[in-house]
Enzyme design. Structure first.
Site, PDB file in Angstrom:
ATOM      1  N   GLU A  43      36.274  -3.189  -6.914  1.00 16.24           N
ATOM      2  CA  GLU A  43      37.467  -3.588  -7.374  1.00 16.24           C
ATOM      3  C   GLU A  43      37.673  -4.963  -6.858  1.00 16.24           C
ATOM      4  OE1 GLU A  43      38.318  -2.694 -10.548  1.00 16.24           O
ATOM      5  OE2 GLU A  43      37.229  -0.812 -10.395  1.00 16.24           O
ATOM      6  N   HIS A  93      35.559  -7.742  -8.104  1.00 16.91           N
ATOM      7  CA  HIS A  93      36.054  -8.290  -9.219  1.00 16.91           C
ATOM      8  C   HIS A  93      37.174  -9.277  -9.116  1.00 16.91           C
ATOM      9  CE1 HIS A  93      34.122  -5.887 -12.699  1.00 16.91           C
ATOM     10  NE2 HIS A  93      34.599  -4.990 -12.286  1.00 16.91           N
TER      11      HIS A  93
HETATM   12 ZN    ZN Z   1      33.632  -2.891 -12.607  1.00 16.66          ZN
END
Ligand code: ZN
Length: 500
Positions: free
Chosen positions: A265, A268
């Site tokens: 995450e 991202h």
């Molecule tokens: Zn992902």
């Protein structure tokens, strides 16, 4: 006011509404009191619709068509041209679906998501079947309205990965199949398998959280522009400029899901934290595509996070956090355990070598559905046959097979390939970064991931949506999409890990 300034001002209103909606989503998925959820979901629906209505209004369309006139285009900078291109494309796509079809589809998919939850629990494909049939029918209708050149599936793919087609996907998939199927077989037959039992034990939530925070800092996540929270289904959400939040899930018996989940995450999130602030509230302030987004998370999680270099630096901190579990486990054994390869039935549990097979199964089935070559009723059988062909295993129940993902019941046909593209982009982009940054591996070994992050900032993050994914990849790496980077990466890495 100049036309382009009008576009920027209209668009800033759209993005304020989107920010409000994103904050509501974050709240719904984290800390909302259970009784508040229903009303909040209604309010969220209203705010999202406002943003959508604004972006598809006749007035907005008229403004865009003026901006697309040649005389106007000549006075625009490259960034402004990109803003017009992105906004126009989104406008046309949204307008090509009549509001009543749009409405029918969203009512259908929200019902079907609820049906799916039960169908999965009860292992009953037949209860979901009529919903999937209607979803396929409406998706085919929408594909006709969006338009396509060769394959109706391409029209849906376009919604997730601009410019991608089934034909292009096949071209990158072929070498993956021919190399990786025998490679996995070799690993299973001849490889020396790691002992993964060393990863099991009791791991306090507090210590896991501390470790996740530390790892996030190392990969360049800015806690002054984000936060880490706990959820059942981890996600990243950009709420606005300088507010990109991540969540993770803690399992007491095993700490690696929270650690690698956080790093995923985080990948991202640093993408969104690195978007060009000078372009905020414009159509090109955003991630290039889902596939490029996924490339950033997979690069951090797998290529960096599960590398020997990163772990040789980070493993001592893991040992310190969980001394009784890892005091006598060597770095080599730990490294091998977190890179275990095992064909599994469930996509989200798959390792980096077998993951793409899960996507091939889904891609080939959803494309066949769209082309009318496969009926929904034939899905479970076709699913199992493909699992056997690519992964050598077959689920005993549909729960562990065709019913495992929410994507189809949610109406997201064409979404899956972006996961695989993420893997392929990541390997190709990383190979170029490695060429450009002297001693990248040595730096990572010393805990310096920021040299890589700086490179990504400049070559990927700061570009926002100025380019389409194909062009972004070409500009950043000098090459077209090529699966050989990924193949070389996994074959080198796992031949060593498995002593083959
Ligand atoms: Zn992902």
């Amino acid at each position: 006011m100049e036309l382009i300034d009008q576009l920027k001002s209209e668009y800033s209103e759209i993005s304020y509404l989107q920010n409000a909606a994103a904050l509501m989503v974050w709240d719904l998925r984290t800390y909302i009191p259970p009784k508040g959820a229903e009303n909040r979901a209604e309010a969220l629906g209203y705010v999202s619709t406002l943003a959508f209505k604004k972006a598809v209004s006749d007035e907005f369309g008229a403004l865009l068509s003026q901006l697309n006139e040649r005389a106007t285009q000549e006075g625009l900078t490259d960034d402004e041209k990109a803003m017009v291109r992105v906004a126009t494309k989104a406008y046309k796509r949204a307008r090509s679906i009549p509001p009543e079809l749009h409405h029918r589809f969203s009512v259908l998919t929200s019902k079907s998501e609820r049906v799916w939850e039960r169908a999965r629990k009860e292992n009953s494909f037949s209860s979901l079947e009529p919903y999937l049939e209607e979803i396929v029918d409406l998706s085919r209708e929408m594909a006709e309205l969006y338009g396509y050149e060769e394959n109706p599936y391409d029209a849906l793919l376009e919604g997730y990965e601009e410019g991608m087609t089934a034909r292009k996907l096949r071209k990158v998939i072929e070498p993956l199949k021919s190399e990786l199927i025998p490679f996995v077989k070799k690993i299973l037959d001849k490889g020396t398998h790691p002992d993964t039992s060393i990863l099991q034990g009791m791991f306090s939530k507090r210590a896991q959280e501390k470790l996740s925070r530390r790892a996030l800092k190392f990969i360049g996540y800015d806690f002054d522009a984000g936060r880490l929270d706990e959820t059942v289904h981890p996600f990243t959400i950009g709420i606005g400029v300088n507010d990109v939040r991540v969540t993770t899930k803690y399992v007491i018996e095993e700490f690696t899901p929270s650690l690698f989940g956080s790093i995923h995450e985080g990948g991202h999130a640093i993408y969104e934290q690195g978007l060009p602030i000078s372009l905020k509230d414009t159509p090109i302030y955003g991630a290039c595509s889902l596939g490029i987004h996924e490339s950033q998370s997979r690069m951090m999680e797998n290529i960096v996070g599960r590398s020997k270099e990163f772990l040789s630096f980070f493993y001592p901190q893991i040992q310190k956090a969980f001394p009784s579990n890892f005091r006598s486990v060597s770095l080599g054994d730990f490294y091998r355990a977190v890179n275990n390869v095992k064909p599994s039935l469930i996509r989200i549990e798959a390792d980096e070598v077998t993951y793409n097979f899960h996507i091939m199964v889904r891609f080939e089935l959803e494309e066949a559905l769209m082309k009318g070559d496969l009926k929904v009723s034939e899905l479970p059988g076709a699913w199992n046959a493909k699992m056997r062909e690519y992964l050598g295993i077959e689920p005993e129940s549909n729960r562990d097979g065709v019913l495992q993902d929410i994507h189809w019941p949610s109406g997201m046909i064409g979404y899956f390939p972006s996961y695989m593209l993420g893997n392929l982009y990541a390997a190709q982009i990383y190979a170029k970064a490695r060429q450009d940054i002297p001693n990248l591996e040595k730096r990572i070994e010393k805990g310096d991931v920021l040299a890589l992050v700086d490179w990504l900032r400049k070559n990927i993050h700061a570009v926002g949506r100025k380019h389409e994914p194909e062009r972004l990849l070409k500009v950043a790496t000098g090459k077209e999409l090529d699966s050989s980077y990924f193949l070389k990466y996994v074959i080198d890495k796992y031949s060593e890990i498995y002593f083959i």
